[in-house]
Design an enzyme around this catalytic site. Structure first.
Site, PDB file in Angstrom:
ATOM      1  N   ASN A 262      60.002  18.599 -30.396  1.00  0.00           N
ATOM      2  CA  ASN A 262      59.493  19.848 -30.669  1.00  0.00           C
ATOM      3  C   ASN A 262      58.995  20.516 -29.447  1.00  0.00           C
ATOM      4  O   ASN A 262      58.234  21.578 -29.669  1.00  0.00           O
ATOM      5  CB  ASN A 262      58.509  19.893 -31.850  1.00  0.00           C
TER       6      ASN A 262
ATOM      7  N   HIS B  73      56.639  19.065 -27.675  1.00  0.00           N
ATOM      8  CA  HIS B  73      55.333  18.669 -27.557  1.00  0.00           C
ATOM      9  C   HIS B  73      55.084  17.960 -26.226  1.00  0.00           C
ATOM     10  O   HIS B  73      56.311  17.463 -25.563  1.00  0.00           O
ATOM     11  CB  HIS B  73      54.523  17.905 -28.717  1.00  0.00           C
TER      12      HIS B  73
ATOM     13  N   ASP C  96      48.093   8.748 -24.525  1.00  0.00           N
ATOM     14  CA  ASP C  96      47.618   9.190 -26.030  1.00  0.00           C
ATOM     15  C   ASP C  96      47.773   7.878 -26.804  1.00  0.00           C
ATOM     16  O   ASP C  96      47.962   6.737 -26.320  1.00  0.00           O
ATOM     17  CB  ASP C  96      48.579  10.384 -26.058  1.00  0.00           C
TER      18      ASP C  96
ATOM     19  N   GLU D  69      50.585  19.283 -29.565  1.00  0.00           N
ATOM     20  CA  GLU D  69      51.323  19.942 -30.381  1.00  0.00           C
ATOM     21  C   GLU D  69      51.715  21.300 -30.240  1.00  0.00           C
ATOM     22  O   GLU D  69      50.602  22.008 -30.177  1.00  0.00           O
ATOM     23  CB  GLU D  69      51.092  19.655 -32.039  1.00  0.00           C
TER      24      GLU D  69
END
Length: 248
Positions: A144, A146, A75, A151
């Site tokens: 979170n 991810h 990424d 996401e």
């Protein structure tokens, strides 16, 4: 070091981050010994950093072990200059590509400022289709839930795609040194991750304990993209005791 884990998942709990990283580096070495030209997808961030440093020392001692390895950057922060100190590119160049001696023809990375981001996603997708699947995908776990820049949300995109950055991702520690703020994310989708022959997930620190518990004990949900790793037949999770606190 082994701990109980659900069927299909190997869970290893190390007493501290150093032993976690040494165990992970040994696993990666085993993969390279079995397949010198293995394609490895590499995540960035703090959890795998020490593992990469240990492998850099290994590469200095045993350069032949790394002479055929292939690397895929998984990424990138979209909108930053490629040489920005906060980019995944800068991280990989500093900690992996240069220390491991990986030549350009054995590396595929994202352009952080493509003219048309969707076209860049298509380019990476075609590259992975030609050269994949990944033999080993090395991942970290987001605060979170991810996975890379996939996401949480009502739905997830399977293919490489442009990602809208969550508030948690926008506060990522990597971005503390950024010259500017990223406008979006560029990321391999979960399909590419799940098609990997083997996945190694590294989790370190007490701040990750809740999301690790969701991954290990929770249901598969788009609100926790990492939970989709439960679907993979060859997943190894290695964490330190602080991250494993919620599993006790």
């Amino acid at each position: 070091m082994k701990s109980q884990s659900p069927p299909g998942m190997q869970l290893h709990v190390a007493p501290d981050p150093e032993l976690m990283s040494r165990w992970a580096a040994a696993q990666i070495r085993t993969v390279l010994q079995a397949k010198p030209n293995a394609l490895m997808g590499l995540a960035t961030g703090s959890s795998p950093l020490r593992t990469y440093e240990l492998l850099a020392r290994m590469a200095a001692r045993e350069p032949r072990l790394f002479r055929a390895i292939r690397i895929l950057k998984l990424d990138e922060w979209g909108g930053l200059e490629l040489n920005d100190p906060a980019t995944c590119e800068s991280y990989l160049q500093r900690h992996i590509l240069q220390p491991w001696g990986v030549k350009a023809n054995r590396y595929c990375g994202w352009n952080s400022r493509p003219k048309i981001p969707a076209v860049e996603c298509e380019r990476v997708a075609r590259w992975l289709e030609r050269h994949g699947p990944m033999d080993l995908c090395i991942l970290g776990l987001g605060l979170n839930g991810h996975l890379l820049l996939n996401e949480p949300g009502a739905a997830l995109t399977a293919a490489p795609h442009v990602a809208r950055l969550s508030p948690e991702s926008q506060r990522h520690t990597m971005l503390q040194q950024a010259r500017n703020r990223p406008r979006y994310g560029l990321t391999i989708g979960l399909a590419g991750v799940l098609q990997s022959r083997r996945i190694l997930l590294l989790v370190s620190g007490a701040k990750k304990d809740r999301q690790l518990m969701r991954l290990v004990n929770g249901s598969v949900t788009t609100e926790c993209p990492a939970s989709f790793l439960q679907l993979h037949p060859n997943l190894t999770v290695v964490c330190d005791a602080a991250a494993a606190g919620g599993l006790k």
